[in-house]
Design an enzyme around this catalytic site. Structure first.
Site, short mmCIF file in Angstrom:
data_model
loop_
_atom_site.label_atom_id
_atom_site.label_comp_id
_atom_site.label_asym_id
_atom_site.label_seq_id
_atom_site.Cartn_x
_atom_site.Cartn_y
_atom_site.Cartn_z
N LYS A 94 0.83 -1.21 0.00
CA LYS A 94 0.00 0.00 0.00
C LYS A 94 0.87 1.26 0.00
O LYS A 94 0.64 2.19 -0.77
CB LYS A 94 -0.88 -0.03 1.26
CG LYS A 94 -2.01 0.94 1.24
CD LYS A 94 -2.83 0.83 2.50
CE LYS A 94 -3.51 -0.52 2.64
NZ LYS A 94 -4.53 -0.52 3.70
N LYS A 106 1.88 -4.13 11.06
CA LYS A 106 0.50 -4.25 11.57
C LYS A 106 0.55 -4.79 12.98
O LYS A 106 1.48 -5.52 13.34
CB LYS A 106 -0.31 -5.21 10.69
CG LYS A 106 -1.80 -4.96 10.72
CD LYS A 106 -2.14 -3.67 10.00
CE LYS A 106 -3.55 -3.46 9.68
NZ LYS A 106 -3.77 -2.32 8.80
N ASN A 221 -15.42 3.61 10.33
CA ASN A 221 -14.72 4.80 9.84
C ASN A 221 -14.64 4.82 8.32
O ASN A 221 -14.99 5.81 7.67
CB ASN A 221 -13.32 4.86 10.47
CG ASN A 221 -12.47 5.94 9.83
OD1 ASN A 221 -11.67 5.67 8.94
ND2 ASN A 221 -12.67 7.17 10.25
N SER A 361 -1.81 9.49 7.22
CA SER A 361 -0.95 9.23 8.37
C SER A 361 0.47 9.72 8.09
O SER A 361 1.15 10.27 8.96
CB SER A 361 -0.87 7.74 8.67
OG SER A 361 -2.05 7.31 9.28
#
Ligand code: NAD
Length: 427
Positions: A94, A106, A221, A361
């Site tokens: 990603k 993660k 979200n 982010s």
């Protein structure tokens, strides 16, 4: 999540396929098939009733050749190490596909925050950091919110880290509340990012978004903000599916004339469950959870969990569907890809579609490092630019090389990471 499909096996199968297309050397392929680092640990938490409960947790770094590892921490009762492994690998791709200088990581805790009081959740967050702080660092590994974690969880984690390290380190965690190191636009970023990619695809297909209809799985979200932007741009969202903790089942809320997103938001709890009684009172149809997939719409947006679109459910997809936008991570099992392609449906892959969150982010880290924060418009403008550029590169390669969008996105991402690995001299 508990199906015959193992997300890590899926992730490795996807990499192997692309390694074949790229003719990747064995050492690089072997390196990229495995996480570079895994930490499995336990977190003892003092419960409100005076007892102590032990929670199992993970933090996994798949690859950091392109920059510090980046990736969310999930709270989920059915969390598995293989899910976290797969998600860390998808984070590597990603970050690479949107070309930001970060690697993939993660984390996860096996827990159900619905069954924990706020003080128990705070102690769990602080415990996670107490066990892991030596490995976290703005230049090494930077967590963020994910399924069932939010800005408050991140701030407890940041606070614990700063107490332990005796200073301010706002760049060590992202997804923080605005005003305390968070970036404007982060809440919207993943959902909006999906729609920026969808806009690119629709424009290539000569379709106007305002003339389309969609059905969505998940109203957390990601789902909520995808729904907001899609409907603000004129799209008609007909159905939304969410999970009810109370009934231990999912429901699809439907209105053929289009859902009122603001109203549905007022019916949902903080974990993204839409109250079906309130929805029914407001005139929505309440259908079984899996019905979101069989709606007669142009666009399907799975934005809940992995392994939701399997060969078993594919026949339920209406012939009208033109595009599947993968908002969640790994919602479609790899054995579906050829069938979806044969049906002429454009599949916009997860790690491209939902890269808006990590892109924002990254913007949050940049702003924290400068201690200078941008306006929301500036953040969203930069986000739209990054997502659109990434979409265009993937689309161009897909059309040029006759690849499906997922394979094209993988080719771009894996070749960028492989190049970094080689230039560093690792393989
Ligand atoms: P969330 O916890 O805020 O929301 C999850 C939603 O899915 C909720 O509405 C819940 O009711 C629903 N849901 C759960 N199980 C369901 C089921 N079986 N059927 C129907 N609905 C169900 O999570 P989120 O942050 O919105 O994340 C959703 C997905 O997007 C996950 O795969 C996550 O990994 C991925 N993702 C999230 C972000 C982010 O920034 N939050 C970024 C990239 C990818």
């Amino acid at each position: 999540m508990l199906t015959q499909y193992n997300p890590y096996e899926n992730a490795k199968a996807q990499l192997d396929k692309v390694a074949g297309i790229l003719d990747l050397d064995n050492a690089t392929q072997d390196l990229l098939r495995e996480p570079m680092k895994e930490v499995h640990f336990t977190i003892p938490v003092k419960m409100d009733d005076g007892s102590t409960k032990i929670f199992k947790a993970f933090r996994i770094i798949h690859n950091d050749a392109r920059g510090p590892a980046k990736g969310g921490i999930r709270f989920h009762p059915q969390e598995t190490v293989d899910t976290v492994r797969a998600l860390s690998m998808w984070m590597t791709w990603k970050c690479a596909v949107v070309n930001i200088p970060l690697g993939g990581g993660k984390g996860g805790v096996i827990c159900d925050p619905h069954n924990l009081s706020l003080s128990e959740q705070e102690r769990l967050c602080r415990g996670y950091v107490r066990r892991l702080h030596a490995l976290l660092d703005p230049n090494k590994d930077v967590p963020a919110p994910d399924v069932m974690t939010n800005g408050q969880h991140m701030l407890w984690m940041l606070d614990e880290y700063e107490v332990i390290n005796g200073g301010h380190y706002p760049g060590v965690i992202t997804g923080k509340p605005v005003g305390i190191g968070g970036s404007l636009g982060r809440t919207e970023a993943t959902g909006y990012g999906i729609i920026y990619v969808l806009k690119g695809m629709l424009s290539e297909m000569g379709l106007a978004l305002a003339d389309t209809t969609a059905s969505l799985q998940g109203f957390g979200n990601v789902g909520e903000y995808a729904a907001r932007m899609y409907t603000e741009l004129g799209g008609r969202l007909i159905a939304v599916s969410s999970w009810s903790q109370k009934d231990n089942a999912s429901y699809t809320i439907k209105r053929a004339s289009g859902c009122d997103i603001q109203q549905l938001v007022s019916f949902k709890d903080r974990y993204g469950s839409i109250n079906k009684e309130k929805a029914a009172e407001a005139g929505y149809e309440v259908l079984p959870g899996d019905q979101w997939i069989s709606q007669d719409v142009d666009i399907l947006i799975p934005a809940a969990l992995e392994n939701q679109i399997t060969p078993d459910v594919l026949p339920k997809i209406s012939p009208k569907v033109r595009i599947i936008c993968e908002g969640a991570n790994g919602p479609t099992t790899p054995d579906c890809d050829p069938i979806i392609k044969a049906r002429g449906i454009e599949l916009l892959p997860d790690f491209l579609c939902n890269a808006g969150g990590v892109t924002c982010s990254y913007f949050e880290q940049v702003q924290c490092n400068m201690n200078y924060f941008w306006s929301k418009d500036e953040v969203l403008q930069k986000l739209e630019y990054t997502m659109t550029e990434a979409f265009r590169a993937v689309y161009k390669l897909a059309r040029g090389k006759q690849l499906c969008m997922r394979d094209a996105a993988y080719v771009i991402a894996v070749s960028r990471v492989a190049e970094a690995v080689k230039l560093r001299g690792w393989t």
